[in-house]
Scaffold this motif. Structure first.
Motif, PDB file in Angstrom:
ATOM      1  N   GLU A   1      -8.065   6.763  -7.476  1.00  0.00           N
ATOM      2  CA  GLU A   1      -8.316   7.191  -6.097  1.00  0.00           C
ATOM      3  C   GLU A   1      -7.787   6.090  -5.250  1.00  0.00           C
ATOM      4  O   GLU A   1      -7.843   4.898  -5.900  1.00  0.00           O
ATOM      5  CB  GLU A   1      -9.927   7.051  -5.786  1.00  0.00           C
ATOM      6  CG  GLU A   1     -10.738   8.254  -6.139  1.00  0.00           C
ATOM      7  CD  GLU A   1     -12.047   8.026  -6.104  1.00  0.00           C
ATOM      8  OE1 GLU A   1     -12.603   9.046  -5.386  1.00  0.00           O
ATOM      9  OE2 GLU A   1     -12.760   7.135  -6.188  1.00  0.00           O
ATOM     10  N   TYR A   2      -7.241   6.426  -4.108  1.00  0.00           N
ATOM     11  CA  TYR A   2      -6.953   5.211  -3.093  1.00  0.00           C
ATOM     12  C   TYR A   2      -7.905   5.537  -2.046  1.00  0.00           C
ATOM     13  O   TYR A   2      -8.005   6.405  -1.239  1.00  0.00           O
ATOM     14  CB  TYR A   2      -5.691   5.461  -2.477  1.00  0.00           C
ATOM     15  CG  TYR A   2      -5.016   4.021  -1.613  1.00  0.00           C
ATOM     16  CD1 TYR A   2      -4.217   3.350  -2.358  1.00  0.00           C
ATOM     17  CD2 TYR A   2      -5.548   4.169  -0.438  1.00  0.00           C
ATOM     18  CE1 TYR A   2      -3.625   2.287  -1.488  1.00  0.00           C
ATOM     19  CE2 TYR A   2      -5.038   2.991   0.437  1.00  0.00           C
ATOM     20  CZ  TYR A   2      -4.385   2.010  -0.138  1.00  0.00           C
ATOM     21  OH  TYR A   2      -3.880   1.059   0.556  1.00  0.00           O
TER      22      TYR A   2
ATOM     23  N   SER B   1       0.816  -1.171  -0.033  1.00  0.00           N
ATOM     24  CA  SER B   1       0.011  -0.120  -0.009  1.00  0.00           C
ATOM     25  C   SER B   1       0.957   1.331   0.136  1.00  0.00           C
ATOM     26  O   SER B   1       0.532   2.156  -0.769  1.00  0.00           O
ATOM     27  CB  SER B   1      -0.911   0.024   1.086  1.00  0.00           C
ATOM     28  OG  SER B   1      -0.146   0.151   2.475  1.00  0.00           O
TER      29      SER B   1
ATOM     30  N   SER C   1      -9.595   3.900   1.626  1.00  0.00           N
ATOM     31  CA  SER C   1      -9.161   2.924   2.799  1.00  0.00           C
ATOM     32  C   SER C   1     -10.144   3.336   3.949  1.00  0.00           C
ATOM     33  O   SER C   1     -10.619   4.491   4.368  1.00  0.00           O
ATOM     34  CB  SER C   1      -7.772   3.098   3.197  1.00  0.00           C
ATOM     35  OG  SER C   1      -7.572   4.311   3.691  1.00  0.00           O
TER      36      SER C   1
ATOM     37  N   HIS D   1      -9.077  -1.685   1.558  1.00  0.00           N
ATOM     38  CA  HIS D   1      -8.471  -0.664   0.859  1.00  0.00           C
ATOM     39  C   HIS D   1      -8.539  -0.948  -0.715  1.00  0.00           C
ATOM     40  O   HIS D   1      -8.442  -2.203  -0.919  1.00  0.00           O
ATOM     41  CB  HIS D   1      -6.721  -0.602   1.204  1.00  0.00           C
ATOM     42  CG  HIS D   1      -6.557  -0.154   2.353  1.00  0.00           C
ATOM     43  ND1 HIS D   1      -5.702   0.711   2.917  1.00  0.00           N
ATOM     44  CD2 HIS D   1      -7.013  -0.496   3.755  1.00  0.00           C
ATOM     45  CE1 HIS D   1      -5.428   1.079   3.986  1.00  0.00           C
ATOM     46  NE2 HIS D   1      -6.409   0.333   4.591  1.00  0.00           N
ATOM     47  N   SER D   2      -8.744   0.224  -1.405  1.00  0.00           N
ATOM     48  CA  SER D   2      -9.142  -0.306  -2.875  1.00  0.00           C
ATOM     49  C   SER D   2      -8.377   1.049  -3.627  1.00  0.00           C
ATOM     50  O   SER D   2      -8.174   2.218  -3.246  1.00  0.00           O
ATOM     51  CB  SER D   2     -10.667   0.041  -2.777  1.00  0.00           C
ATOM     52  OG  SER D   2     -11.526  -0.972  -2.500  1.00  0.00           O
ATOM     53  N   VAL D   3      -7.694   0.607  -4.722  1.00  0.00           N
ATOM     54  CA  VAL D   3      -7.349   1.321  -5.789  1.00  0.00           C
ATOM     55  C   VAL D   3      -7.910   1.216  -7.086  1.00  0.00           C
ATOM     56  O   VAL D   3      -8.390   0.341  -7.419  1.00  0.00           O
ATOM     57  CB  VAL D   3      -5.692   0.954  -6.243  1.00  0.00           C
ATOM     58  CG1 VAL D   3      -5.182   2.090  -7.051  1.00  0.00           C
ATOM     59  CG2 VAL D   3      -4.945   0.773  -4.798  1.00  0.00           C
TER      60      VAL D   3
ATOM     61  N   TYR E   1       1.810   1.941  -3.530  1.00  0.00           N
ATOM     62  CA  TYR E   1       0.708   2.717  -4.412  1.00  0.00           C
ATOM     63  C   TYR E   1       0.738   4.123  -4.188  1.00  0.00           C
ATOM     64  O   TYR E   1       0.645   5.014  -4.764  1.00  0.00           O
ATOM     65  CB  TYR E   1      -0.399   2.215  -4.005  1.00  0.00           C
ATOM     66  CG  TYR E   1      -0.880   0.766  -4.898  1.00  0.00           C
ATOM     67  CD1 TYR E   1      -0.958   0.819  -6.080  1.00  0.00           C
ATOM     68  CD2 TYR E   1      -0.779  -0.425  -4.095  1.00  0.00           C
ATOM     69  CE1 TYR E   1      -0.943  -0.356  -6.968  1.00  0.00           C
ATOM     70  CE2 TYR E   1      -1.086  -1.617  -4.924  1.00  0.00           C
ATOM     71  CZ  TYR E   1      -1.107  -1.795  -6.284  1.00  0.00           C
ATOM     72  OH  TYR E   1      -1.561  -2.737  -6.961  1.00  0.00           O
ATOM     73  N   ILE E   2       0.819   4.586  -2.459  1.00  0.00           N
ATOM     74  CA  ILE E   2       0.719   5.841  -2.444  1.00  0.00           C
ATOM     75  C   ILE E   2       1.957   6.617  -2.694  1.00  0.00           C
ATOM     76  O   ILE E   2       1.899   7.680  -3.275  1.00  0.00           O
ATOM     77  CB  ILE E   2       0.538   6.119  -0.809  1.00  0.00           C
ATOM     78  CG1 ILE E   2      -0.685   5.388  -0.334  1.00  0.00           C
ATOM     79  CG2 ILE E   2       0.924   7.644  -0.327  1.00  0.00           C
ATOM     80  CD1 ILE E   2      -1.979   6.198  -0.881  1.00  0.00           C
TER      81      ILE E   2
ATOM     82  N   THR F   1      -7.593   9.438  -1.165  1.00  0.00           N
ATOM     83  CA  THR F   1      -6.554  10.055  -1.996  1.00  0.00           C
ATOM     84  C   THR F   1      -6.896  10.008  -3.411  1.00  0.00           C
ATOM     85  O   THR F   1      -7.075   8.960  -3.857  1.00  0.00           O
ATOM     86  CB  THR F   1      -5.291   9.562  -1.536  1.00  0.00           C
ATOM     87  OG1 THR F   1      -4.745   9.625  -0.306  1.00  0.00           O
ATOM     88  CG2 THR F   1      -4.131  10.250  -2.595  1.00  0.00           C
ATOM     89  N   GLU F   2      -7.218  11.145  -3.805  1.00  0.00           N
ATOM     90  CA  GLU F   2      -7.630  11.164  -5.266  1.00  0.00           C
ATOM     91  C   GLU F   2      -6.445  11.985  -6.170  1.00  0.00           C
ATOM     92  O   GLU F   2      -6.030  12.920  -5.727  1.00  0.00           O
ATOM     93  CB  GLU F   2      -8.986  11.639  -5.483  1.00  0.00           C
ATOM     94  CG  GLU F   2      -9.159  13.066  -5.365  1.00  0.00           C
ATOM     95  CD  GLU F   2     -10.697  13.570  -5.552  1.00  0.00           C
ATOM     96  OE1 GLU F   2     -11.536  12.955  -5.559  1.00  0.00           O
ATOM     97  OE2 GLU F   2     -10.722  15.008  -5.742  1.00  0.00           O
TER      98      GLU F   2
END
Length: 160
Positions: free
Chosen positions: A142-143, A101, A145, A150-152, A104-105, A130-131
């Protein structure tokens, strides 16, 4: 004690090397967004004619902690979804998720720094979001959580 330290170093090294393909795949998914993720679309999982929605498996394999699917709804943007069920993760699986994760961020921050996107972080309905939007204001990534998942979400071209 020395053996434990060596095992931990080897684990972290292995995880770091193993995660590099994850971000490479993420970059490829983002690149394929204008094509509605057709390069990653595999077999049909479900078809809901009433909602004009089809859900597809991805050619990117799921892992023990993640599931990859593509959602296509007529008249809306195609969405590539990477979902992590974190509610029951413990020990090494939780550590592995934390490393992934974070990557990804970090990648989303790099996308923001490129100048091709504008971004923001906010809270809504108990979720941290987070977009990233492209410079035309279209939602790109978008992330999302919360304590359970948690989804991407990578947004592609509208489905015709």
């Amino acid at each position: 004690m020395k053996k434990l330290l060596i095992a931990i170093v080897l684990f972290i090294t292995t995880i770091s090397l193993a995660q590099t393909p994850i971000i490479k795949q993420f970059r490829e998914v983002v690149k394929d967004a204008p094509n509605q993720f057709t390069n990653f679309q595999k077999d049909l999982l479900s078809d809901n004619p009433e909602k004009h929605n089809k859900l597809y498996n991805s050619t990117i394999d799921d892992t023990a902690i993640s599931k990859n699917v593509i959602s296509k709804t007529e008249g809306k943007n195609a969405v590539y979804i990477i979902r992590f069920d974190v509610a029951n993760l413990q020990g090494m699986m939780l550590k592995m998720f934390t490393l992934i994760s974070g990557q990804y961020i970090t990648e989303m921050n790099e996308m923001l720094k490129s100048g091709a996107y504008k971004g923001r972080d906010y809270q809504e309905n108990g979720e941290s979001i987070t977009e990233l939007k492209d410079l035309k204001g279209n939602l790109a990534v978008e992330y999302i959580s919360n304590e359970k998942e948690h989804s991407v979400m990578v947004y592609g071209a509208p489905v015709k």
